[in-house]
Design an enzyme around this catalytic site. Structure first.
Site, mmCIF file in Angstrom:
data_model
loop_
_atom_site.group_PDB
_atom_site.id
_atom_site.type_symbol
_atom_site.label_atom_id
_atom_site.label_comp_id
_atom_site.label_asym_id
_atom_site.label_seq_id
_atom_site.Cartn_x
_atom_site.Cartn_y
_atom_site.Cartn_z
ATOM 1 N NE ARG A 84 -5.466 5.829 9.365
ATOM 2 C CZ ARG A 84 -5.513 4.835 8.773
ATOM 3 N NH1 ARG A 84 -4.869 3.841 8.367
ATOM 4 N NH2 ARG A 84 -6.550 5.079 7.867
ATOM 5 N NE ARG A 94 -4.553 5.800 2.984
ATOM 6 C CZ ARG A 94 -5.141 4.891 3.947
ATOM 7 N NH1 ARG A 94 -5.594 5.460 5.067
ATOM 8 N NH2 ARG A 94 -5.524 3.538 3.691
ATOM 9 C CD GLU A 106 -3.326 -1.117 2.097
ATOM 10 O OE1 GLU A 106 -3.134 -0.188 2.776
ATOM 11 O OE2 GLU A 106 -4.175 -1.896 2.195
ATOM 12 C CG HIS A 140 -10.098 6.986 5.356
ATOM 13 N ND1 HIS A 140 -11.035 6.045 5.171
ATOM 14 C CD2 HIS A 140 -8.657 6.214 5.670
ATOM 15 C CE1 HIS A 140 -10.480 4.836 5.191
ATOM 16 N NE2 HIS A 140 -9.310 4.800 5.411
ATOM 17 C CG HIS A 154 -9.029 6.532 1.254
ATOM 18 N ND1 HIS A 154 -8.845 6.307 0.024
ATOM 19 C CD2 HIS A 154 -8.315 5.475 1.975
ATOM 20 C CE1 HIS A 154 -8.330 5.319 -0.216
ATOM 21 N NE2 HIS A 154 -8.077 4.701 1.050
#
Length: 390
Positions: free
Chosen positions: A372, A278, A117, A337, A233
Site C-alpha cells: 500500500r 515501505r 511521504e 501495519h 511499517h
C-alpha cells in the site's frame, strides 16, 4: 436468540470506512444500523492513523500522477481501474470530510497543507496537527453519525456470523450483545471490520482486530484475494509495547534518517534513500536488527526542538517511554501495519456473494496490490466506503 427485522443495510464496523458508508446510505434515504463491539472512536485503526489522507490537492499534482505512484508502490499487482477510481475521488473526499468538520491543516489562503511521504512523487498527504489526522477526521465523522436520525449504532455488538437464504444471498447478521445472540435481518450487510494485526507478534493496530470479518465472509463463500499480502511499517517505536506506537512516515518526509547503532545510514546516504516503498524500508530495518546493528530513526536535526508541536503524538509516545527524540534517535522495528488482502470487492464494495459488501481494510479492491502507498488507506476508507453506502 432473538431476531430483529431491520429495513435497510447493516454495517459491521465503525471506523472511517463503515461510518462513511453509513452516512452516505442515510443521505440516500436508507435507515442504517451500525454494529460495533467497541464505543465509537475505539478499537479501529482509523483513529490511530498519523500521516493523513493522500490526494492530489496542489497545482503540481494530479489524479493520474497519484494513480501512477499507487501502481508503482503496489509492485505490479494494482488494478489500474481501481487505482484511478480512488485517486480521482481524492479532492472531493478531502473536501467532503472538511465540510463535516475535519480540521485539516491549511495555509492562510485556505489551501491544504500537504506532506511528502515515501514513494510519493510529490507532497500530497493532507494532515491534521502534524500527526493527528486519523482521530481528528474520524471524530468529525462520528459527530455527523450521531447527529443523523436515520443511523442507529449498537456499540456493544460483536459479529458472530452471516445469515444467508436458500440461494446463498446474505440477508443479515448474527451479533453477540453481552451474553445474548441477536439475529438482524437486513437488505444488505457491509463488512467494515478492519485488518488482522492482532494475529501478529507486533502490530501498530488495535490488537482486537484479528480478521474475523474476512473469516466469516470466507465461510459464506466469498472470494478472498491476496490474504498473504501484509504490510509492515518500518518505523514502529521499539519500546516493548504491543501494540507498538508508530513514528509516522511524515518524519522521514521532513528529513529524519534511518541509522544503525553506529550511526551508519541503513539505506544509503542519498537524501531520499529512506523514502523508498515501505516493503523495501521495512526489510532494511528488519535486517539491521537481525544482524545486531540495531535500527533507529534520527530526527534530531530534521525536527529537533519542533517535535512537541510538529509531531505531538510521536513526541508524547516517546516521552512516555522515557525517550526524548529531540536529543536521542528513536529505536524502531518493523511491525504489522496493514492488510492489503481481504474480501475481494469492487470499488462499490460488492463482493462475490450477493447482499454482502466489504469496505476499508477488510476488503481487497485491487488498489494496494502487494504494497500500500502511504496514506492511501484513509482515502480508500472514506471514498470507497461512501460509494458502498450510496
Amino acid at each position: 436468540m432473538t431476531r430483529v427485522r431491520h429495513e435497510g443495510p447493516v454495517i459491521v464496523g465503525a471506523g472511517l470506512a463503515g461510518l462513511s458508508a453509513a452516512l452516505e446510505a442515510a443521505q440516500a434515504g436508507a435507515r442504517v444500523l451500525v454494529l460495533t463491539p467497541e464505543p465509537l472512536l475505539s478499537g479501529c485503526s482509523s483513529a490511530w492513523a498519523q500521516g493523513g489522507m493522500a490526494a492530489a490537492l496542489t497545482a503540481v499534482d494530479s489524479a493520474e500522477l497519484h494513480a501512477r505512484d499507487t501502481e508503482a508502490a503496489g509492485a505490479g499487482l494494482v488494478d489500474p481501474g481501481a487505482a484511478q477510481a480512488l485517486t480521482e475521488a481524492g479532492r472531493e473526499t478531502v473536501e467532503w470530510l472538511a465540510a463535516l468538520g475535519a480540521p485539516f491543516d491549511r495555509y492562510g489562503d485556505g489551501s491544504f497543507v500537504v506532506s511528502l511521504e515515501a514513494a510519493h512523487s510529490v507532497a500530497r498527504v493532507a494532515r491534521v496537527g502534524g500527526d493527528g489526522a486519523g482521530r481528528a477526521i474520524l471524530s468529525a465523522v462520528v459527530a455527523a453519525v450521531r447527529a443523523e436520525a436515520r443511523i442507529e449504532v449498537w456499540e456493544d455488538a460483536r459479529l458472530k456470523g452471516l445469515m444467508q437464504d436458500e440461494t446463498g444471498r446474505v440477508v443479515g447478521a448474527v451479533a453477540a450483545r453481552g451474553e445474548r445472540l441477536v439475529e438482524v435481518t437486513a437488505s444488505a450487510v457491509v463488512l467494515a471490520t478492519g485488518g488482522a494485526g492482532g494475529l501478529f507478534a507486533a502490530t501498530t493496530t488495535p490488537a482486537v482486530l484479528k480478521g474475523e470479518g474476512m473469516a466469516l465472509a470466507a465461510r459464506a463463500g466469498a472470494e478472498i484475494l491476496d490474504p498473504e499480502f501484509v504490510q509492515f511499517h518500518p518505523t514502529a517505536i521499539d519500546v516493548g509495547l504491543d501494540p507498538a506506537p508508530l513514528a509516522t512516515e511524515a518524519l522521514r518526509g521532513e528529513g529524519a534518517r534511518l541509522i544503525d547503532g553506529a550511526g551508519a545510514f541503513l539505506l544509503g546516504e542519498e537524501a531520499d534513500a529512506d523514502l523508498k516503498p515501505r516493503d523495501v524500508v521495512a526489510r532494511a530495518v528488519h535486517a539491521a536488527r537481525t544482524a545486531g546493528r540495531g535500527a533507529f530513526l534520527d530526527a534530531r536535526t530534521a525536527v529537533g526542538e519542533g517535535f512537541p508541536h510538529e509531531f505531538p503524538a510521536v513526541f508524547a509516545a516517546c516521552m512516555r517511554a522515557g525517550l526524548d527524540p529531540r536529543v536521542s534517535p528513536i529505536p524502531v522495528m518493523a511491525a504489522c501495519h496493514y492488510h492489503m488482502g481481504g474480501v475481494a470487492a469492487d470499488a462499490d464494495g460488492r463482493t462475490t456473494v450477493p447482499g454482502l459488501y466489504a469496505v476499508g481494510e477488510c476488503a481487497a479492491t485491487g488498489v494496494h496490490g502487494a504494497n500500500r502507498l502511504a496514506s492511501n488507506s484513509l482515502l480508500e476508507a472514506a471514498a470507497f466506503g461512501g460509494r458502498a453506502g450510496r
